[in-house]
Scaffold this motif. Structure first.
Motif, PDB file in Angstrom:
ATOM      1  N   GLY A 120     -55.869 -10.885  52.648  1.00 49.09           N
ATOM      2  CA  GLY A 120     -54.604 -10.182  52.406  1.00 49.09           C
ATOM      3  C   GLY A 120     -53.589 -10.917  53.233  1.00 49.09           C
ATOM      4  N   LEU A 145     -55.361  -5.412  45.528  1.00 44.32           N
ATOM      5  CA  LEU A 145     -54.504  -6.786  45.579  1.00 44.32           C
ATOM      6  C   LEU A 145     -54.197  -7.346  44.424  1.00 44.32           C
ATOM      7  CD1 LEU A 145     -55.830  -8.565  49.082  1.00 44.32           C
ATOM      8  CD2 LEU A 145     -54.027  -6.804  48.389  1.00 44.32           C
ATOM      9  N   PHE A 153     -61.342  -2.519  57.165  1.00 44.56           N
ATOM     10  CA  PHE A 153     -60.223  -3.066  56.229  1.00 44.56           C
ATOM     11  C   PHE A 153     -59.240  -3.808  56.822  1.00 44.56           C
ATOM     12  CE2 PHE A 153     -61.632   0.545  53.476  1.00 44.56           C
ATOM     13  CZ  PHE A 153     -61.786  -0.076  52.485  1.00 44.56           C
ATOM     14  N   ASP A 154     -59.283  -3.689  58.074  1.00 39.67           N
ATOM     15  CA  ASP A 154     -58.372  -4.802  58.567  1.00 39.67           C
ATOM     16  C   ASP A 154     -59.107  -6.267  58.748  1.00 39.67           C
ATOM     17  OD1 ASP A 154     -56.369  -3.399  59.922  1.00 39.67           O
ATOM     18  OD2 ASP A 154     -57.350  -3.135  61.736  1.00 39.67           O
ATOM     19  N   HIS A 210     -52.729   2.156  58.926  1.00 39.06           N
ATOM     20  CA  HIS A 210     -53.841   3.040  58.693  1.00 39.06           C
ATOM     21  C   HIS A 210     -53.482   4.436  58.922  1.00 39.06           C
ATOM     22  CE1 HIS A 210     -56.675  -0.255  58.168  1.00 39.06           C
ATOM     23  NE2 HIS A 210     -55.966  -0.767  59.223  1.00 39.06           N
ATOM     24  N   MET A 244     -53.295   2.247  54.009  1.00 42.90           N
ATOM     25  CA  MET A 244     -54.617   2.616  54.128  1.00 42.90           C
ATOM     26  C   MET A 244     -54.818   4.274  54.355  1.00 42.90           C
ATOM     27  SD  MET A 244     -55.636  -0.316  52.686  1.00 42.90           S
ATOM     28  CE  MET A 244     -57.457   0.199  52.585  1.00 42.90           C
ATOM     29  N   ALA A 257     -58.460  -7.657  55.406  1.00 40.92           N
ATOM     30  CA  ALA A 257     -57.266  -8.100  55.166  1.00 40.92           C
ATOM     31  C   ALA A 257     -57.022  -9.288  55.757  1.00 40.92           C
ATOM     32  CB  ALA A 257     -55.983  -7.102  55.747  1.00 40.92           C
ATOM     33  N   THR A 258     -57.756  -9.525  56.718  1.00 38.03           N
ATOM     34  CA  THR A 258     -57.706 -10.728  57.767  1.00 38.03           C
ATOM     35  C   THR A 258     -58.315 -11.872  56.597  1.00 38.03           C
ATOM     36  OG1 THR A 258     -57.877 -10.119  59.696  1.00 38.03           O
ATOM     37  CG2 THR A 258     -58.460 -12.304  59.458  1.00 38.03           C
ATOM     38  N   PHE A 312     -60.695  -3.532  47.583  1.00 37.25           N
ATOM     39  CA  PHE A 312     -59.596  -4.188  48.307  1.00 37.25           C
ATOM     40  C   PHE A 312     -59.251  -5.432  47.260  1.00 37.25           C
ATOM     41  CE2 PHE A 312     -57.485  -6.524  51.656  1.00 37.25           C
ATOM     42  CZ  PHE A 312     -56.545  -5.753  52.206  1.00 37.25           C
ATOM     43  N   LEU A 330     -50.844  -4.011  56.960  1.00 32.18           N
ATOM     44  CA  LEU A 330     -51.719  -2.985  56.732  1.00 32.18           C
ATOM     45  C   LEU A 330     -51.470  -1.729  57.940  1.00 32.18           C
ATOM     46  CD1 LEU A 330     -55.299  -3.665  55.827  1.00 32.18           C
ATOM     47  CD2 LEU A 330     -53.376  -3.243  54.487  1.00 32.18           C
ATOM     48  N   ILE A 371     -50.192  -9.556  54.033  1.00 32.99           N
ATOM     49  CA  ILE A 371     -49.940  -8.117  53.774  1.00 32.99           C
ATOM     50  C   ILE A 371     -50.208  -7.415  55.040  1.00 32.99           C
ATOM     51  CG2 ILE A 371     -51.388  -5.897  52.898  1.00 32.99           C
ATOM     52  CD1 ILE A 371     -50.337  -7.708  50.617  1.00 32.99           C
TER      53      ILE A 371
END
Length: 218
Positions: free
Chosen positions: A20, A207, A12-13, A27, A1, A16-17, A203, A25, A23
């Motif tokens: 994603g 993905l 974005f964390d 940063h 990211m 992702a949780t 996001f 991440l 995935i």
């Protein structure tokens, strides 16, 4: 990211949780690139070139894909993507694609003037691909920007929310040009028109593009 605002790391964390699984991440935050663009009044060719090179450098550090979350330097992601064998994606492209799919009158809201032109250009590009010709207007929420710069985040979000509410009166869809503006949505309440923001839409779209069978999937 690849960010230009540190506040987006947590955003974005969280995504992702939520979406994603599997995935990992990493940063990178380059506030200097946005600062330079603001000082110059736009993302100059030199700034775009520097940002593109910084994104490409992430592959040398082990990244499999890079997602740029800053609309002001979004063109740098396109430049990097065109010269890389690995994907460099713009977080705002799925949002732009969705806006032209659903609306003929699109209003772009931003708190930074440097974000308007690249966002409008992206929407226009997606409109051409879709064979559509929407009317695109824009508004810069100057008061919100001043509050943000002064560190008054609560008042900043209130000002953004007020701007969003006013914008919905004369558009089929409102596009929030900056990912950081999405945090004001809970303050707006129910609106008659869709409000599109890049973090979640982008996001999920990224993905989808990266999974097997997607645009970049193996």
């Amino acid at each position: 990211m690849f960010h230009t605002a540190p506040a987006l790391v947590a955003v974005f964390d969280g995504l992702a949780t939520e979406f994603g699984a599997g995935i990992a991440l990493k940063h990178t935050v380059r506030e200097d690139l946005l600062k330079s663009a603001i000082e110059c009044g736009s993302a100059t060719p030199e700034i775009i070139a520097a940002a593109a090179e910084a994104m490409l450098a992430e592959f040398r550090l082990g990244a499999d894909a890079v997602i740029c979350t800053c609309s002001t330097i979004g063109a740098a992601a396109d430049v990097a993507n065109s010269t890389s064998g690995k994907p460099v994606l713009r977080i705002d492209r799925p949002m732009a694609r969705e806006s032209v799919r659903t609306a003929s009158r699109i209003l772009v809201l931003a708190t930074l003037g440097t974000t308007i032109a690249p966002t409008a250009a992206l929407i226009e590009a997606e409109a051409r691909v879709a064979g559509r010709q929407p009317d695109i207007d824009s508004v810069v929420l100057d008061r919100a920007r001043q509050l943000f710069l002064s560190g008054n985040i609560d008042s900043y979000l209130d000002a953004v929310a007020q701007g969003i509410a006013a914008a919905t009166l004369d558009a089929d869809v409102v596009v929030l040009a900056q990912a950081s503006m999405a945090a004001a949505l809970p303050l707006v309440g129910k609106t008659e028109v869709p409000i599109l923001t890049s973090p979640r839409i982008g996001f999920i779209g990224a993905l989808r593009d990266l999974e097997p069978g997607g645009a970049w999937g193996a």
